[in-house]
Design an enzyme around this catalytic site. Structure first.
Site, PDB file in Angstrom:
ATOM      1  N   PRO A   1       0.792  -1.228   0.000  1.00 28.34           N
ATOM      2  CA  PRO A   1       0.000   0.000   0.000  1.00 28.34           C
ATOM      3  C   PRO A   1       0.829   1.286   0.000  1.00 28.34           C
ATOM      4  CG  PRO A   1      -0.077  -1.077   2.142  1.00 28.34           C
ATOM      5  CD  PRO A   1       0.531  -2.046   1.181  1.00 28.34           C
ATOM      6  N   ASN A   2       0.380   2.226  -0.777  1.00 27.10           N
ATOM      7  CA  ASN A   2       0.925   3.590  -0.888  1.00 27.10           C
ATOM      8  C   ASN A   2       2.263   3.661  -1.617  1.00 27.10           C
ATOM      9  OD1 ASN A   2      -1.238   4.864   0.656  1.00 27.10           O
ATOM     10  ND2 ASN A   2      -0.371   3.766   2.405  1.00 27.10           N
TER      11      ASN A   2
ATOM     12  N   ARG B   1       5.155  10.786  -2.545  1.00 30.12           N
ATOM     13  CA  ARG B   1       4.742  10.621  -1.162  1.00 30.12           C
ATOM     14  C   ARG B   1       5.925  10.872  -0.226  1.00 30.12           C
ATOM     15  NH1 ARG B   1       4.743   4.573   1.370  1.00 30.12           N
ATOM     16  NH2 ARG B   1       3.796   5.084   3.352  1.00 30.12           N
TER      17      ARG B   1
ATOM     18  N   TYR C   1      11.019   8.922   1.568  1.00 26.93           N
ATOM     19  CA  TYR C   1      11.067   7.869   0.555  1.00 26.93           C
ATOM     20  C   TYR C   1      11.754   8.281  -0.746  1.00 26.93           C
ATOM     21  CZ  TYR C   1       7.715   5.767   3.754  1.00 26.93           C
ATOM     22  OH  TYR C   1       7.113   5.257   4.874  1.00 26.93           O
TER      23      TYR C   1
ATOM     24  N   ASN D   1       8.079  -5.418  -0.344  1.00 28.03           N
ATOM     25  CA  ASN D   1       7.885  -4.268   0.527  1.00 28.03           C
ATOM     26  C   ASN D   1       6.391  -4.198   0.805  1.00 28.03           C
ATOM     27  OD1 ASN D   1       7.685  -1.891   1.901  1.00 28.03           O
ATOM     28  ND2 ASN D   1       8.968  -0.706   0.484  1.00 28.03           N
TER      29      ASN D   1
ATOM     30  N   ALA E   1       2.808  -0.675   5.178  1.00 29.87           N
ATOM     31  CA  ALA E   1       2.309  -0.731   6.555  1.00 29.87           C
ATOM     32  C   ALA E   1       1.742  -2.105   6.938  1.00 29.87           C
ATOM     33  CB  ALA E   1       1.250   0.352   6.757  1.00 29.87           C
TER      34      ALA E   1
ATOM     35  N   GLU F   1      12.095  -9.411   3.044  1.00 28.46           N
ATOM     36  CA  GLU F   1      11.353  -8.221   3.490  1.00 28.46           C
ATOM     37  C   GLU F   1      12.218  -6.985   3.238  1.00 28.46           C
ATOM     38  OE1 GLU F   1      10.091  -8.292   7.623  1.00 28.46           O
ATOM     39  OE2 GLU F   1      10.081  -6.108   7.715  1.00 28.46           O
TER      40      GLU F   1
ATOM     41  N   HIS G   1      12.450  -2.580   3.145  1.00 32.59           N
ATOM     42  CA  HIS G   1      11.930  -1.237   3.426  1.00 32.59           C
ATOM     43  C   HIS G   1      12.888  -0.196   2.894  1.00 32.59           C
ATOM     44  CE1 HIS G   1       8.880  -3.013   5.881  1.00 32.59           C
ATOM     45  NE2 HIS G   1       9.810  -3.752   6.452  1.00 32.59           N
TER      46      HIS G   1
ATOM     47  N   ARG H   1      12.366   4.873  13.149  1.00 33.59           N
ATOM     48  CA  ARG H   1      11.138   5.669  13.064  1.00 33.59           C
ATOM     49  C   ARG H   1      10.191   5.366  14.234  1.00 33.59           C
ATOM     50  NH1 ARG H   1       8.891   5.148   7.175  1.00 33.59           N
ATOM     51  NH2 ARG H   1       7.628   6.905   7.934  1.00 33.59           N
TER      52      ARG H   1
HETATM   53  C1  DQA Z   1       7.980   1.188   4.334  1.00 35.93           C
HETATM   54  C2  DQA Z   1       7.962   1.418   5.855  1.00 35.93           C
HETATM   55  C3  DQA Z   1       6.575   1.192   6.407  1.00 35.93           C
HETATM   56  O1  DQA Z   1       6.570   1.391   7.808  1.00 35.93           O
HETATM   57  C4  DQA Z   1       5.602   2.159   5.783  1.00 35.93           C
HETATM   58  O2  DQA Z   1       4.301   1.894   6.246  1.00 35.93           O
HETATM   59  C5  DQA Z   1       5.639   2.125   4.293  1.00 35.93           C
HETATM   60  C6  DQA Z   1       6.943   2.045   3.621  1.00 35.93           C
HETATM   61  C7  DQA Z   1       9.343   1.518   3.706  1.00 35.93           C
HETATM   62  O3  DQA Z   1       9.580   1.085   2.584  1.00 35.93           O
HETATM   63  O4  DQA Z   1      10.163   2.213   4.320  1.00 35.93           O
HETATM   64  O5  DQA Z   1       4.621   2.225   3.614  1.00 35.93           O
HETATM   65  O6  DQA Z   1       7.723  -0.175   4.078  1.00 35.93           O
END
Ligand code: DQA
Length: 155
Positions: free
Chosen positions: A10-11, A18, A23, A71, A74, A95, A97, A104
């Protein structure tokens, strides 16, 4: 050729727009060709969804032998369903990020999916994806060598 699938949750369709302070300014669409050029021998597929269940559908559907770079955004911090899905797969999942989640908010420190993943990479910006691919390739090579060694022994 090796097949590796990058899956964004998501996102992450909003990468580049964003919260660029966290990011960065680059979109996944602009970064993918860079990655593909760097790994010409790897078939790098890409999927993104904002919907938890669609991420699971995709992972069940592809079952990528070379591995998955995930990735989960959230959902990383909440999803038992993703953990169960990863456990049921027959390929390694890394995994990933972009940000250093450990640096954070407290709620980002726990990963629901890490126990089912082969490893975790965080905090290197978009380069986190490349580092995850490196990890998968090194692992696949070890696996291939292992199989070769044991085939030799059988004669
Ligand atoms: C993320 C870190 C997550 O906590 C966050 O919700 C994201 C992006 C990252 O790539 O740093 O959407 O996965």
């Amino acid at each position: 050729t090796k097949k590796i699938m990058i899956i964004n949750g998501p996102n992450l369709n909003l990468l580049g727009v964003r919260e660029p302070g966290i990011y960065g300014n680059a979109s996944m669409e602009s970064y993918l060709p860079v990655l593909r050029a760097r790994y010409p021998d790897v078939q790098l597929d890409y999927y993104q969804s904002n919907v938890e269940g669609f991420l699971i559908d995709k992972m069940q559907e592809v079952g990528f032998p070379g591995g998955i770079v995930l990735n989960a955004g959230a959902y990383t911090h909440t999803s038992i369903a993703l953990q169960d899905c990863i456990r049921s797969l027959h390929c390694p999942v890394v995994e990933v990020h972009i940000s250093n989640v450990g640096q954070r908010e407290e709620f980002r420190h726990h990963s629901m999916i890490a126990p089912a993943c082969i490893g975790v990479i965080a905090g290197f910006g978009l380069d986190s994806y490349r580092l995850a691919i490196e990890g998968l390739l090194a692992m696949n090579d070890r696996l291939e060598q292992y199989i070769l060694d044991h085939t030799d022994q059988e004669g």
